[in-house]
Design a protein around this motif. Structure first.
Motif, PDB file in Angstrom:
ATOM      1  N   ASN A 141     -26.745  14.581  39.880  1.00  0.00           N
ATOM      2  CA  ASN A 141     -28.169  14.644  39.508  1.00  0.00           C
ATOM      3  C   ASN A 141     -28.426  15.020  38.046  1.00  0.00           C
ATOM      4  OD1 ASN A 141     -28.988  14.088  42.273  1.00  0.00           O
ATOM      5  ND2 ASN A 141     -28.413  16.202  42.710  1.00  0.00           N
TER       6      ASN A 141
ATOM      7  N   ASP B 264     -30.258  14.583  35.130  1.00  0.00           N
ATOM      8  CA  ASP B 264     -31.550  13.885  35.079  1.00  0.00           C
ATOM      9  C   ASP B 264     -31.965  13.571  33.646  1.00  0.00           C
ATOM     10  OD1 ASP B 264     -34.156  15.833  34.323  1.00  0.00           O
ATOM     11  OD2 ASP B 264     -32.265  16.863  34.745  1.00  0.00           O
TER      12      ASP B 264
ATOM     13  N   ASP C 104     -34.403  14.571  31.872  1.00  0.00           N
ATOM     14  CA  ASP C 104     -34.831  15.691  31.017  1.00  0.00           C
ATOM     15  C   ASP C 104     -33.632  16.295  30.297  1.00  0.00           C
ATOM     16  OD1 ASP C 104     -37.190  16.368  33.460  1.00  0.00           O
ATOM     17  OD2 ASP C 104     -37.723  16.116  31.358  1.00  0.00           O
TER      18      ASP C 104
ATOM     19  N   ASN D 132     -26.092  10.042  41.334  1.00  0.00           N
ATOM     20  CA  ASN D 132     -27.515   9.976  40.976  1.00  0.00           C
ATOM     21  C   ASN D 132     -27.742  10.230  39.483  1.00  0.00           C
ATOM     22  OD1 ASN D 132     -30.167   9.442  41.793  1.00  0.00           O
ATOM     23  ND2 ASN D 132     -30.613  11.582  42.255  1.00  0.00           N
TER      24      ASN D 132
ATOM     25  N   CYS E 201     -31.413  10.394  37.126  1.00  0.00           N
ATOM     26  CA  CYS E 201     -32.593  10.542  37.989  1.00  0.00           C
ATOM     27  C   CYS E 201     -33.737  11.165  37.205  1.00  0.00           C
ATOM     28  CB  CYS E 201     -32.275  11.357  39.234  1.00  0.00           C
ATOM     29  SG  CYS E 201     -31.837  13.078  38.918  1.00  0.00           S
ATOM     30  N   GLY E 202     -34.937  10.976  37.713  1.00  0.00           N
ATOM     31  CA  GLY E 202     -36.114  11.536  37.055  1.00  0.00           C
ATOM     32  C   GLY E 202     -36.996  10.468  36.473  1.00  0.00           C
ATOM     33  N   SER E 203     -37.150  10.519  35.179  1.00  0.00           N
ATOM     34  CA  SER E 203     -38.166   9.731  34.472  1.00  0.00           C
ATOM     35  C   SER E 203     -37.721   8.293  34.183  1.00  0.00           C
ATOM     36  CB  SER E 203     -38.457  10.477  33.175  1.00  0.00           C
ATOM     37  OG  SER E 203     -39.025   9.668  32.195  1.00  0.00           O
ATOM     38  N   SER E 204     -38.707   7.445  33.848  1.00  0.00           N
ATOM     39  CA  SER E 204     -38.408   6.062  33.466  1.00  0.00           C
ATOM     40  C   SER E 204     -38.093   5.952  31.980  1.00  0.00           C
ATOM     41  CB  SER E 204     -39.631   5.189  33.789  1.00  0.00           C
ATOM     42  OG  SER E 204     -40.762   5.669  33.073  1.00  0.00           O
TER      43      SER E 204
ATOM     44  N   PHE F 252     -26.289   5.716  40.657  1.00  0.00           N
ATOM     45  CA  PHE F 252     -27.265   5.817  39.577  1.00  0.00           C
ATOM     46  C   PHE F 252     -28.670   5.819  40.150  1.00  0.00           C
ATOM     47  CE2 PHE F 252     -24.645   5.155  35.858  1.00  0.00           C
ATOM     48  CZ  PHE F 252     -23.508   4.561  36.384  1.00  0.00           C
ATOM     49  N   ALA F 253     -29.597   6.460  39.427  1.00  0.00           N
ATOM     50  CA  ALA F 253     -31.009   6.362  39.781  1.00  0.00           C
ATOM     51  C   ALA F 253     -31.495   4.979  39.377  1.00  0.00           C
ATOM     52  CB  ALA F 253     -31.803   7.437  39.053  1.00  0.00           C
ATOM     53  N   ARG F 254     -32.489   4.437  40.112  1.00  0.00           N
ATOM     54  CA  ARG F 254     -32.799   3.016  39.967  1.00  0.00           C
ATOM     55  C   ARG F 254     -33.437   2.634  38.639  1.00  0.00           C
ATOM     56  NH1 ARG F 254     -38.260   2.297  40.631  1.00  0.00           N
ATOM     57  NH2 ARG F 254     -37.913   0.094  40.180  1.00  0.00           N
ATOM     58  N   ILE F 255     -34.367   3.449  38.123  1.00  0.00           N
ATOM     59  CA  ILE F 255     -35.023   3.021  36.882  1.00  0.00           C
ATOM     60  C   ILE F 255     -34.022   3.116  35.730  1.00  0.00           C
ATOM     61  CG2 ILE F 255     -36.995   3.273  35.336  1.00  0.00           C
ATOM     62  CD1 ILE F 255     -38.565   4.605  37.522  1.00  0.00           C
TER      63      ILE F 255
ATOM     64  N   SER G 265     -42.487   6.963  35.619  1.00  0.00           N
ATOM     65  CA  SER G 265     -41.809   7.050  36.918  1.00  0.00           C
ATOM     66  C   SER G 265     -42.729   7.464  38.057  1.00  0.00           C
ATOM     67  CB  SER G 265     -40.632   8.014  36.851  1.00  0.00           C
ATOM     68  OG  SER G 265     -41.090   9.291  36.462  1.00  0.00           O
TER      69      SER G 265
ATOM     70  N   LEU H  37     -41.354   1.477  35.873  1.00  0.00           N
ATOM     71  CA  LEU H  37     -40.343   0.724  35.140  1.00  0.00           C
ATOM     72  C   LEU H  37     -40.218   1.265  33.720  1.00  0.00           C
ATOM     73  CD1 LEU H  37     -41.391  -2.930  36.122  1.00  0.00           C
ATOM     74  CD2 LEU H  37     -39.407  -1.681  36.982  1.00  0.00           C
TER      75      LEU H  37
ATOM     76  N   ASN I 228     -33.164   6.804  47.475  1.00  0.00           N
ATOM     77  CA  ASN I 228     -32.798   5.983  46.315  1.00  0.00           C
ATOM     78  C   ASN I 228     -32.922   4.495  46.623  1.00  0.00           C
ATOM     79  OD1 ASN I 228     -32.178   6.303  43.666  1.00  0.00           O
ATOM     80  ND2 ASN I 228     -29.994   6.627  43.942  1.00  0.00           N
ATOM     81  N   TYR I 229     -33.652   3.769  45.775  1.00  0.00           N
ATOM     82  CA  TYR I 229     -33.870   2.327  45.931  1.00  0.00           C
ATOM     83  C   TYR I 229     -34.677   1.964  47.178  1.00  0.00           C
ATOM     84  CZ  TYR I 229     -30.537   1.440  42.184  1.00  0.00           C
ATOM     85  OH  TYR I 229     -29.901   1.414  40.964  1.00  0.00           O
TER      86      TYR I 229
ATOM     87  N   GLU J 259     -39.504  11.802  43.266  1.00  0.00           N
ATOM     88  CA  GLU J 259     -38.500  12.865  43.190  1.00  0.00           C
ATOM     89  C   GLU J 259     -37.435  12.764  44.262  1.00  0.00           C
ATOM     90  OE1 GLU J 259     -38.561  14.188  40.425  1.00  0.00           O
ATOM     91  OE2 GLU J 259     -40.536  13.315  40.063  1.00  0.00           O
TER      92      GLU J 259
ATOM     93  N   ARG K 131     -41.487  18.273  38.702  1.00  0.00           N
ATOM     94  CA  ARG K 131     -40.047  18.423  38.428  1.00  0.00           C
ATOM     95  C   ARG K 131     -39.738  19.791  37.861  1.00  0.00           C
ATOM     96  NH1 ARG K 131     -39.792  12.802  35.536  1.00  0.00           N
ATOM     97  NH2 ARG K 131     -39.709  11.593  37.441  1.00  0.00           N
TER      98      ARG K 131
ATOM     99  N   PHE L 279     -36.215  20.407  36.733  1.00  0.00           N
ATOM    100  CA  PHE L 279     -34.850  20.321  36.216  1.00  0.00           C
ATOM    101  C   PHE L 279     -34.712  21.232  34.995  1.00  0.00           C
ATOM    102  CE2 PHE L 279     -33.642  17.199  39.128  1.00  0.00           C
ATOM    103  CZ  PHE L 279     -34.562  16.162  39.187  1.00  0.00           C
TER     104      PHE L 279
END
Lengths: 162, 423
Positions: A14, A16, A18, A61, A64-67, A88-91, B129, B144, B197-198, B225, B385, B387
């Motif tokens: 994870n 991320d 940030d 992962n 993960c987090g932001s785009s 991996f996170a998708r975005i 996101s 995206l 995820n996905y 999240e 979040r 983190f």
């Protein structure tokens, strides 16, 4: 295509966005400027340690987090050519591929345990193989799905013809 | 097909789609803000160097722009990003530009529902996101990055892989001390930050039908999240009434039929307790009552997750007639919400309690400005979040919670269950 470089390993799940590119830097869009802050949330020396063509090895992962596309941009411009992780996170994954910044390479969790920080790797993209030159071991990479492979081969979504 | 599959099928001109299919789908609506907007402009600049030029956006009326992350501008770079974005929007004829300090403005996702910019059945892509938020309106809403948004802006479509779907059935009567934030934090604590995820996270059940739209938006907002591609709730009478109050535009809602899900979960809401997510992950859930006594320095009521009108009403209910013990900030998520809160007397409640009430902006949620945290500071927050370094120093800590828990904690200076606030 064969890539060769050294590993920067962060054995953490994870990681991320940030951490990869902290929030205050989102106002920056210059790629070289962003590269100075890559992974700053976890390692303030990261960008100074990376040689062009090196690899990042991380846990589940990743990204993960932001785009924020700043994340793969910062990594790519610091010199990283590929990130190796079990997932991996998708975005983040899409940004790497569609932006043509980095190769996201999916491996088994057990692979992570057998590659050490600073190992030299040779990565055969066409045959989905990692060869750890330092310890002699070989590992497989999950093949890219068809559309992802086509976009990667083109160099990014902007070159892809539907 | 479930609702997500049906919308993808419609948008990609197919009779049916199945999980795993990869399609190019036509976009109905598109959003950028003051980070992704300049990011997309940068992508077009890079493409130009390679001979690919943006002559026109595919449809300027289907695009809108929000200014939310780095407003009000605290430095030269932020100010220049705004002027660059403004000039660019004007050049390409994008009229729905919610300018900071000019009428209606605020956080992008809050505007998407407050202004009814996305309608049921639409395929909507956002350069952020938390675009998942807007799925509560029965749309397919996905986040995206800059390249994908640039592609969609130019061509009016983007590729996507049809996701598997997870169904979360929320049943029973919601107790007064439980909010949607508690429910979604509980879910994420059980499935993890990559548990969806996905995938699609879809919500149903009587507890959802009985929820107002703003509480539903909290559920879908936080699906990001769990790694979800999208969060969605099928439209119903609540959706229709919410939209009727905001737009006269008609729409054709899409509902699932013969719905298939990879996994189904049922949550009995009556059994839940107020939850917080401890540092350093949204999946690190714990019962608030078990953390009583944990000291906090700051209380933050803000963001697209936790500063809608219902969120402010909940916090005001706790703070009314009392004084906060720690630094407390309230940032309504959009100007229209700020005005409604003022007319209901909520702003006065917050100010009399000693809190600062600030302008609509993402603010400290992403560590941008408006109250970021120093080393060792501990914040309890309605944001999404926590983190490391999210809200400031890498060694600051954030506990994520509902507005009720944040307000209760503001009164005591410790993590507090709202039931334990003395009357």
């Amino acid at each position: 295509m064969t890539l060769k470089g050294n590993v920067h390993k962060y054995n953490t799940d994870n990681i991320d966005t940030d951490v990869i590119l902290p929030g205050p830097y989102l106002k920056i869009h210059d790629h070289d400027e962003l590269s100075k802050h890559a992974m700053e949330g976890i390692d303030t020396d990261f960008s100074k340690k990376v040689t062009k063509g090196d690899f990042l090895l991380a846990g589940n992962n990743f990204g993960c987090g932001s785009s924020r596309e700043h994340a793969p941009i910062a990594l790519s411009h610091s010199g990283i050519s590929a990130v190796i992780a079990p997932s991996f996170a998708r975005i983040f994954y899409r940004n790497c591929v569609d932006g043509g910044y980095l190769l996201p390479l999916e491996v088994q969790k057990s692979t992570l345990e057998q590659i050490s920080d600073k190992d030299t790797l040779e990565i055969d993209i066409e045959n989905n193989q990692i060869h750890d030159v330092t310890n002699g071991k070989k590992f497989s990479i999950s093949p890219f799905p068809p559309l992802i492979k086509k976009i990667i081969d083109c160099g990014g979504l902007m070159y892809y013809k539907e | 097909m479930n609702i997500t599959e049906k919308i993808i099928a419609r948008a990609s001109n197919k009779n049916t789609v199945s999980p795993g299919d990869v399609v190019f789908a036509d976009v109905d609506k598109l959003m950028v803000h003051d980070v992704s907007g300049p990011g997309v402009i940068k992508v077009f600049e890079e493409w130009s160097k390679k001979g690919i030029h943006l002559e026109n956006v595919w449809n300027p009326d289907k695009i809108w722009i929000a200014e939310d992350h780095f407003v009000p501008s605290a430095d030269r770079i932020s100010a220049e990003n705004i002027t660059k974005l403004t000039d660019w929007a004007k050049k390409f004829g994008i009229k729905k530009h919610f300018k900071y300090g000019l009428g209606q403005y605020g956080i992008c996702h809050t505007l998407s529902h407050e202004e009814a910019l996305v309608l049921p059945g639409e395929f909507y892509v956002g350069g952020d996101s938390h675009t998942n938020t807007t799925g509560a309106l029965g749309a397919l809403a996905i986040g995206l990055g800059h390249t994908d948004i640039a592609y969609a802006m130019m061509n009016g479509r983007i590729w996507l892989k049809v996701p598997e779907a997870m169904l979360f059935k929320l049943v029973g009567k919601k107790p007064a001390h439980i909010m949607a934030k508690d429910i979604i934090l509980k879910i994420i604590s059980e499935i993890g930050t990559d548990g969806a995820n996905y995938k699609t996270m879809e919500f149903s059940g009587n507890a959802v039908s009985e929820m107002g739209m703003e509480e539903r938006l909290t559920l879908t907002n936080m699906t990001t999240e769990a790694g979800a591609k999208n969060g969605v709730i099928e439209p119903d009478a609540v959706t229709d009434e919410y939209l009727r109050q905001r737009t006269a535009t008609s729409y054709r809602p899409i509902l699932g039929d013969d719905r298939h899900y990879l996994e189904e979960y049922t949550y009995e809401i009556e059994k839940l307790e107020p939850i917080v997510a401890k540092p350093y992950s949204p999946q690190n859930g714990a019962v608030a009552r078990e953390l009583q006594g944990v000291e906090v320095n700051k209380a933050y009521i803000g963001s697209c997750t936790g500063a809608k009108l219902e969120d402010l009403r909940s916090a005001a209910q706790i703070l009314k007639g009392k004084k906060v013990k720690i630094r407390t900030e309230v940032l309504p998520a959009a100007q229209s919400i700020y005005i409604k809160a003022m007319k209901e007397g909520l702003i006065e409640i917050f100010m009399e309690a000693g809190a600062v009430v600030g302008p609509p902006t993402c603010g400290a949620c992403c560590g941008a400005h408006m109250g970021i945290l120093a080393k060792d500071e501990v914040c309890v927050s309605t944001t999404n979040r926590n983190f490391p370094g999210r809200m400031g120093h890498v060694e600051s800590q954030t506990y994520l919670a509902s507005p009720l828990v944040v307000a209760a904690s503001a009164l005591t200076g410790k993590i507090t269950d709202p039931r334990d606030v003395s009357k």
